[in-house]
Design a protein around this motif. Structure first.
Motif, PDB file in Angstrom:
ATOM      1  N   SER A 149     -33.859 -44.894 -60.100  1.00 18.76           N
ATOM      2  CA  SER A 149     -33.271 -45.857 -59.169  1.00 18.76           C
ATOM      3  C   SER A 149     -33.805 -45.627 -57.758  1.00 18.76           C
ATOM      4  O   SER A 149     -34.385 -44.590 -57.460  1.00 18.76           O
ATOM      5  N   LYS A 150     -33.567 -46.591 -56.900  1.00 19.13           N
ATOM      6  CA  LYS A 150     -33.962 -46.455 -55.505  1.00 19.13           C
ATOM      7  C   LYS A 150     -32.800 -45.965 -54.646  1.00 19.13           C
ATOM      8  O   LYS A 150     -32.952 -45.786 -53.434  1.00 19.13           O
ATOM      9  N   THR A 151     -31.657 -45.729 -55.284  1.00 19.51           N
ATOM     10  CA  THR A 151     -30.436 -45.384 -54.548  1.00 19.51           C
ATOM     11  C   THR A 151     -30.184 -43.892 -54.505  1.00 19.51           C
ATOM     12  O   THR A 151     -29.924 -43.331 -53.436  1.00 19.51           O
ATOM     13  N   HIS A 303     -26.574 -47.728 -66.060  1.00 18.97           N
ATOM     14  CA  HIS A 303     -27.653 -48.714 -66.006  1.00 18.97           C
ATOM     15  C   HIS A 303     -27.195 -49.934 -65.207  1.00 18.97           C
ATOM     16  O   HIS A 303     -27.923 -50.419 -64.327  1.00 18.97           O
ATOM     17  N   MET A 306     -26.817 -49.074 -61.387  1.00 16.08           N
ATOM     18  CA  MET A 306     -28.093 -48.992 -60.683  1.00 16.08           C
ATOM     19  C   MET A 306     -28.807 -50.339 -60.607  1.00 16.08           C
ATOM     20  O   MET A 306     -29.758 -50.506 -59.841  1.00 16.08           O
ATOM     21  N   GLN A 307     -28.334 -51.305 -61.396  1.00 13.14           N
ATOM     22  CA  GLN A 307     -28.868 -52.666 -61.309  1.00 13.14           C
ATOM     23  C   GLN A 307     -28.221 -53.457 -60.176  1.00 13.14           C
ATOM     24  O   GLN A 307     -28.601 -54.593 -59.905  1.00 13.14           O
TER      25      GLN A 307
END
Length: 337
Positions: A149-151, A303, A306-307
């Motif tokens: 993820s980018k988080t 999932h 994180m989307q």
């Protein structure tokens, strides 16, 4: 099998609420539950048309109705800590080594929980709290999702002998945004409840409920006072004294983590403990849970999260994934989280 045991609950609880409040499909409903109602999946009850209440209305559980103005989606920060695949029976030498890595000011001064158990309870405790291979699969999968993820940028993963109790206590005061613990839950009820007043019963439940960490089955044979190590059972009364106010989400992926002692002071157990420690949102279970079903649900939840879905949206979509599956569509697989 899926519906009829729930109908009396709908008739005696939801039916009047829906009629008096004139609830319309899709409306948001805040519920604050206590006693036995807090320990059943009331939002998953169905009506006489076999529609789940949680599908018809947007139901939000809150600890207290005074918290309704505070309900909002928090921005997840860049940190997470994951526990799974823990070795409860690792050797005393290994326990001592791993415990010594973490210097915590929150060391417990309580007796080892084994000292408070009868021989029969200890025997059952040892036989039922075995290694959970699915929990390692679970946290490995979650680690991959968070890493991609980018988080979430900083992820600590504790498995096997690494997940000692000390590693959790050191996060007090600087806790990550996400805490995920896949392990065994502990809840031991007193044998002679009638001889206890409410204060003693509350204290008992807080002291005899918790989560198992690495080495929990062998710490009783170590001289904990001289070695200064924890007993490997993170108890509710210990959790309640920690500062986890920076944590937005705790996921207790274990059996019966939402169950507690019913007292005038509230539901004594893990749920109250993490709230007292300052955690914003908790995912927990109201019954025994299936390892494989839990793995599927948790992987789906992260999932979705994180989307970009909110915690509650991600959670409901994960439940629906189980409901839509052939293997885990039965009520007990998905409804009790």
């Amino acid at each position: 099998e899926l519906y009829f045991p729930q109908l009396p609950v709908h008739r005696n609880i939801w039916k009047d609420i829906i009629e008096v409040a004139q609830l319309q499909k899709g409306e948001k409903v805040y519920i604050s539950l206590d006693d036995i109602l807090a320990q059943i999946p009331i939002e998953s009850i169905c009506d006489y048309d076999y529609n789940y209440v949680g599908d018809k209305y947007d139901i939000v559980r809150v600890t207290s109705t005074r918290n309704i103005p505070l309900v909002r989606e928090q921005m997840l920060s860049s940190e997470a800590i994951l526990y799974g695949g823990l070795r409860y029976d690792c050797s005393p030498v290994v326990i001592q080594k791993e415990s010594g890595i973490h210097n915590s000011l929150n060391r417990s001064i309580q007796e080892n929980l084994f000292e408070l158990m009868t021989d029969s309870i200890i025997s059952e405790f040892r036989s039922t709290n075995k290694y959970l291979p699915w929990t390692k699969e679970e946290v490995d999968s979650i680690y991959t999702i968070l890493s991609n993820s980018k988080t979430i940028k900083n992820i600590r993963l504790y498995e096997e002998e690494k997940g000692v109790e000390e590693s959790f206590k050191i996060i007090s005061g600087n806790s990550p945004s996400i805490i995920h613990i896949a392990t065994h839950g502990v809840s031991i009820q007193p044998i002679e409840l009638n001889n206890m007043n409410w204060v003693d019963y509350y204290s008992y439940c807080m002291e005899h409920s918790g989560l198992l960490f690495s080495g929990a089955l062998n710490t009783n044979i170590i001289n904990a006072d001289s070695l200064k190590i924890e007993d490997g059972i993170l108890r509710s009364n210990e959790i309640s004294l920690l500062d986890l106010s920076k944590t937005d989400l705790v996921v207790l992926s274990a059996c019966k983590t939402g169950i507690g002692g019913i007292t005038p002071f509230g539901l004594a157990g893990l749920q109250w403990a993490f709230k007292a420690a300052g955690v914003k949102t908790i995912i927990l279970s109201l019954s025994d849970v299936d390892d494989a079903a839990t793995h599927m649900m948790m992987v789906s939840f992260y999932h979705n999260l994180m989307q970009g879905y909110s915690k509650r949206e991600a959670f409901k979509k994960a439940q629906k994934a189980l409901r839509d599956s052939e293997e885990f569509k039965s009520f007990n697989y998905w409804a009790n989280f």
